[in-house]
Design a protein around this motif. Structure first.
Motif: not given
Length: 469
Positions: A437-441, A151-156, A269-272, A58-61
């Protein structure tokens, strides 16, 4: 520029046909940014908070945001006037054969100059402005991608934590199976000593024992690995995983979808959203490439002093000044500008198709997760019925054994059926918790807001207006 036009068109979200899973879903609110609080597990809350603070990924992002903003700022600087100062003092021998007045001709002295200059590209056709706006769009896309990483980190973390909870449940069941098997072996040994069973029957009963013990060891190994994984996801070393205790997850959240799903999914959705910003950036790059076909005018001005020697450098006689336009007109460049425009147009088509693809997949993702949750609910309902039947059978077996109508092996056999049902229920519960969790993502996880995004675009335009030439 003739013949070079974009071929791709963006898909409107409302044009995508939703299936019955989506249209018939119950109405719920859009996820909150801290959507994982629905699991009611303080340890999970702490792990996710820790990961947001300490995750190198996340810091790199986040550093990529800083990089993209810095580039956008440098492009913005190209749209503004540039003011500079230049001071030079050169010791030289002046020629006697040019217009050098005496006594300097043929002699050594200082040639001194001090000026302040102004340069301003009028950018009549908006080329530099378009390049700057494209850089702003890329910067915003990068910021949206960082939200997707978060979001991906939280879901993972949630999914790994759910797996850890399931492994603890499976270990409990395996312990019950081991205890039941040991009891069965004990009964068979007594029966063998009494001459009521054979050696073969005893060996058959003892055979599953090492396998059951190995199963428990395998579960312990998976628990260790999942703890290490959670520690790594939260930006800590493996030692931090040792302090992770057994999860206590409780999920009572309703299953459904927010209203106006396809349209609002674009802004939530962040990716969209990242792909949408890249489409807009690509459009600005096309505008910049088109502007390169037109004449450009730069305004240049300077004022200062120039003199031979230091004596009269700062004087009216040494004053110099100048101003004027510099005009560039592209006539023939071997097709370089057409090639650049064609490349920017192709990049736009790619960006549009990437946006269309991610939008379609986003809607599919939502439908998939909701379908799994709905199916999971039905499976759990049927499995719970089967478990109730197994419990009744076990109770009857115990009653029959106490009444002397059957042996204890029948009791153990019915209990084994209950344990198998428990394993199925444990997997179904884990699937439900993971899929939520996947639905929230899939819904964006509350990291973006459609209204906020729209207002930020308006604010950007209002902020940019005074900067335009």
């Amino acid at each position: 520029m003739s013949g070079i036009l974009p071929q791709a068109k963006t898909v409107e979200p409302n044009q995508l046909k939703a299936d019955r899973v989506i249209t018939e879903a119950a109405a719920i609110d859009w996820p909150d940014e801290q959507w994982w609080h629905a699991y009611h597990d303080p340890q999970l809350d702490h792990l996710i908070t820790q990961s947001i603070q300490d995750s190198p990924t996340l810091h790199a992002a986040q550093a990529r945001i800083t990089l993209s903003k810095a580039y956008a700022e440098s492009m913005q600087a190209e749209t503004k006037p540039n003011v500079g100062a230049d001071v030079s003092a050169v010791r030289e021998r002046f020629t006697e054969l040019q217009f050098i007045p005496p006594p300097w001709g043929g002699q050594y002295d200082w040639n001194n100059k001090a000026t302040i200059s102004l340069a301003y590209d009028l950018d009549l056709w908006g080329r530099k402005e378009s390049i700057w706006r494209a850089a702003v769009g890329e910067s915003r896309a990068t910021a949206a991608e960082v939200q997707q990483v978060k979001l991906g980190l939280e879901t993972a973390i949630v999914r790994t934590y759910v797996q850890l909870a399931m492994e603890f449940m499976l270990r409990d069941i395996a312990e019950e199976q081991l205890h039941e098997l040991q009891e069965l072996i004990s009964i068979t040994k007594r029966s063998y000593k009494a001459g009521l069973s054979t050696k073969m029957e005893l060996l058959e009963v003892e055979t599953p024992l090492p396998l059951t013990e190995a199963k428990i060891e395998s579960i312990d190994s998976r628990i260790k690995l999942l703890r290490n994984q959670l520690a790594a996801l939260s930006g800590q070393g493996p030692g931090a995983g040792e302090s992770i205790t057994r999860p206590a997850l409780t999920l009572n959240a309703a299953v459904g979808l927010p209203d106006k799903l396809p349209a609002n999914l674009v802004g939530r959705r962040p990716d969209v959203l990242a792909y949408r910003w890249r489409v807009e950036a690509a459009q600005q790059n096309i505008d910049g490439a088109k502007a390169a076909f037109y004449p450009n005018i730069n305004l240049v001005a300077f004022i200062g002093f120039q003199a031979l020697g230091f004596g009269q450098l700062i004087s009216n006689a040494a004053a110099i000044a100048g101003a004027g336009p510099a005009i560039s007109l592209p006539i023939f460049d071997g097709g370089r500008r057409r090639g650049n425009l064609a490349a920017k147009t192709a990049s736009y088509d790619i960006a549009v198709e990437n946006y269309n693809e991610v939008l379609i997949k986003a809607l599919q993702d939502v439908s998939d997760q909701l379908a799994v949750l709905q199916s999971n609910a039905k499976q759990r309902k049927e499995t719970e019925k089967a478990q109730a039947t197994a419990l009744n059978a076990h109770a009857l077996a115990e009653s029959s054994y106490k009444a002397g109508l059957s042996n204890y092996l029948h009791v153990l056999a019915t209990h084994e059926t209950i344990l198998r049902q428990k394993e199925i229920i444990a997997h179904l519960q884990a699937t439900r918790l993971e899929t939520y969790a996947s639905l929230m993502r899939a819904l964006g996880g509350g990291t973006m807001d459609a209204k906020t995004d729209a207002s930020s675009k308006l604010q950007l335009k209002q902020h940019e207006a005074p900067l335009l030439p």
